[in-house]
Design a protein around this motif. Structure first.
Motif, PDB file in Angstrom:
ATOM      1  N   PHE A  13      37.707  44.602  61.658  1.00 36.11           N
ATOM      2  CA  PHE A  13      37.417  45.667  60.697  1.00 36.11           C
ATOM      3  C   PHE A  13      37.942  47.014  61.172  1.00 36.11           C
ATOM      4  O   PHE A  13      38.363  47.844  60.365  1.00 36.11           O
ATOM      5  CB  PHE A  13      35.914  45.733  60.422  1.00 36.11           C
ATOM      6  N   VAL A  14      37.919  47.263  62.485  1.00 36.99           N
ATOM      7  CA  VAL A  14      38.475  48.503  63.029  1.00 36.99           C
ATOM      8  C   VAL A  14      39.967  48.597  62.697  1.00 36.99           C
ATOM      9  O   VAL A  14      40.466  49.641  62.272  1.00 36.99           O
ATOM     10  CB  VAL A  14      38.261  48.587  64.557  1.00 36.99           C
ATOM     11  N   LEU A  15      40.671  47.492  62.885  1.00 36.88           N
ATOM     12  CA  LEU A  15      42.131  47.507  62.717  1.00 36.88           C
ATOM     13  C   LEU A  15      42.583  47.411  61.265  1.00 36.88           C
ATOM     14  O   LEU A  15      43.606  47.994  60.886  1.00 36.88           O
ATOM     15  CB  LEU A  15      42.744  46.349  63.509  1.00 36.88           C
ATOM     16  N   PHE A  16      41.819  46.682  60.443  1.00 39.06           N
ATOM     17  CA  PHE A  16      42.340  46.355  59.109  1.00 39.06           C
ATOM     18  C   PHE A  16      41.508  46.893  57.947  1.00 39.06           C
ATOM     19  O   PHE A  16      41.779  46.549  56.797  1.00 39.06           O
ATOM     20  CB  PHE A  16      42.475  44.827  58.970  1.00 39.06           C
ATOM     21  N   TYR A  17      40.507  47.753  58.229  1.00 41.30           N
ATOM     22  CA  TYR A  17      39.725  48.318  57.121  1.00 41.30           C
ATOM     23  C   TYR A  17      40.616  49.137  56.185  1.00 41.30           C
ATOM     24  O   TYR A  17      40.623  48.936  54.968  1.00 41.30           O
ATOM     25  CB  TYR A  17      38.574  49.188  57.635  1.00 41.30           C
ATOM     26  N   THR A  18      41.353  50.079  56.760  1.00 38.56           N
ATOM     27  CA  THR A  18      42.149  50.986  55.919  1.00 38.56           C
ATOM     28  C   THR A  18      43.228  50.226  55.146  1.00 38.56           C
ATOM     29  O   THR A  18      43.395  50.414  53.948  1.00 38.56           O
ATOM     30  CB  THR A  18      42.810  52.073  56.783  1.00 38.56           C
ATOM     31  N   TRP A  19      43.960  49.383  55.863  1.00 39.16           N
ATOM     32  CA  TRP A  19      44.953  48.515  55.219  1.00 39.16           C
ATOM     33  C   TRP A  19      44.924  47.162  55.905  1.00 39.16           C
ATOM     34  O   TRP A  19      44.955  47.091  57.125  1.00 39.16           O
ATOM     35  CB  TRP A  19      46.359  49.119  55.319  1.00 39.16           C
ATOM     36  N   PRO A  20      44.776  46.072  55.164  1.00 38.72           N
ATOM     37  CA  PRO A  20      44.839  46.008  53.695  1.00 38.72           C
ATOM     38  C   PRO A  20      43.491  46.049  52.972  1.00 38.72           C
ATOM     39  O   PRO A  20      43.470  46.091  51.746  1.00 38.72           O
ATOM     40  CB  PRO A  20      45.499  44.653  53.474  1.00 38.72           C
ATOM     41  N   LEU A  21      42.355  45.998  53.691  1.00 39.07           N
ATOM     42  CA  LEU A  21      41.069  45.799  53.012  1.00 39.07           C
ATOM     43  C   LEU A  21      40.787  46.864  51.954  1.00 39.07           C
ATOM     44  O   LEU A  21      40.473  46.547  50.805  1.00 39.07           O
ATOM     45  CB  LEU A  21      39.933  45.753  54.047  1.00 39.07           C
TER      46      LEU A  21
END
Length: 289
Positions: A112-120
């Motif tokens: 979630f730290v790495l992928f919250y902004t993109w793509p989530l």
């Protein structure tokens, strides 16, 4: 929010006679540095993709170190290295101390730290991610690290807390729905539309009260949890706000410096009041157990 989530997990471990100061301090510091890393990566991603260029909404609620020219890119990545390094070191120590699900929890957090902004966030998964992170992952995970076991009672309690920041985020994304849509950021409010998004926020606020009542009726927690019902008189105001579209301009008595935030500001006001009462109820119930 992050400190409170870890504190709630710690309080539940205290309640279960499983609290350890060294493990809790490592957990809360690790989570806070991980959150700091996520915030930095969030700003970097949106800045490089042009989302935060001249973004009135983003600059309204915080400093943007890249867009405001407060850091060079080299300084920025050194800063990320420090925050991520501390989070990783503390997480590794906790894995060494506890093993079990601790590694899985840390890997989920890293995702979630790495992928919250993109793509989530860009594909309607940012809001569910916040609910999971500030609920089961942070509160339930903190409890697990301290107690060495998973608790579904703590998981349900964590959702009461996590729904608060989720309503604020949902409100913020509804406030800037058109701006996000124009830049190709398909948050959940963009996908749902403003009307359904407003109803979703009201449903989540209602769920907070209903979950508290259900936890008391199920015998998982005692009557002090019902202190949250003191906030019920503010619901008509929320119904009036979320029951109609965002006004084109702020009302005359609207606090200066808050606009163009509207739905998120009202959601935040409720969350601050509700969460304070909720934590008071949990503390009193823990003392009385």
């Amino acid at each position: 929010m992050t400190f409170t989530a870890a504190a709630l997990g710690g309080l539940m471990a205290w309640r279960a006679d499983s609290f350890h100061w060294d493990l809790w301090l490592a957990t809360v510091l690790g989570l806070m540095f991980a959150h700091a890393t996520n915030n930095l990566l969030n700003d970097y991603t949106d800045s490089r993709r042009g989302i935060d260029k001249d973004n009135y909404y983003r600059n309204q609620y915080g400093v943007h170190v890249l867009e405001d020219g407060l850091m060079s890119e080299g300084q920025f990545w050194r800063y990320v290295g420090v925050t991520a390094g501390i989070a990783l070191a503390l997480g590794s120590w906790l894995i060494y101390q506890r093993s079990g699900l601790t590694m899985d929890l840390m890997l989920a957090g890293a995702f979630f730290v790495l992928f919250y902004t993109w793509p989530l966030k860009y594909y309607g998964m940012g809001e569910p991610a916040v609910l999971l992170v500030w609920g089961p992952l942070m509160v339930g995970g903190s409890y697990y690290v301290l107690a060495g076991s998973w608790s579904w009672n703590v998981t349900w309690l964590s959702l009461v807390f996590a729904l608060g920041p989720t309503t604020v985020l949902f409100g913020k994304h509804t406030d800037k729905l058109e701006a996000d849509r124009s830049k190709g950021v398909n948050t959940l409010p963009v996908l749902l539309g403003e009307r359904l998004s407003r109803l979703f926020v009201l449903a989540m606020i209602s769920a907070q009260y209903l979950l508290c009542i259900a936890l008391v009726l199920a015998g998982s927690f005692g009557w002090p949890l019902l202190v949250v019902l003191i906030s019920l008189p503010v619901l008509p105001v929320l119904l009036a706000v979320f029951g109609k579209p965002k006004p084109s301009s702020p009302p005359g008595n609207y606090p200066e410096g808050v606009w163009p935030l509207w739905f998120s500001a009202h959601a935040f006001r409720h969350t601050r009041r509700f969460t304070s009462l909720f934590l008071l109820g949990v503390i009193v119930d823990t003392v009385l157990v």
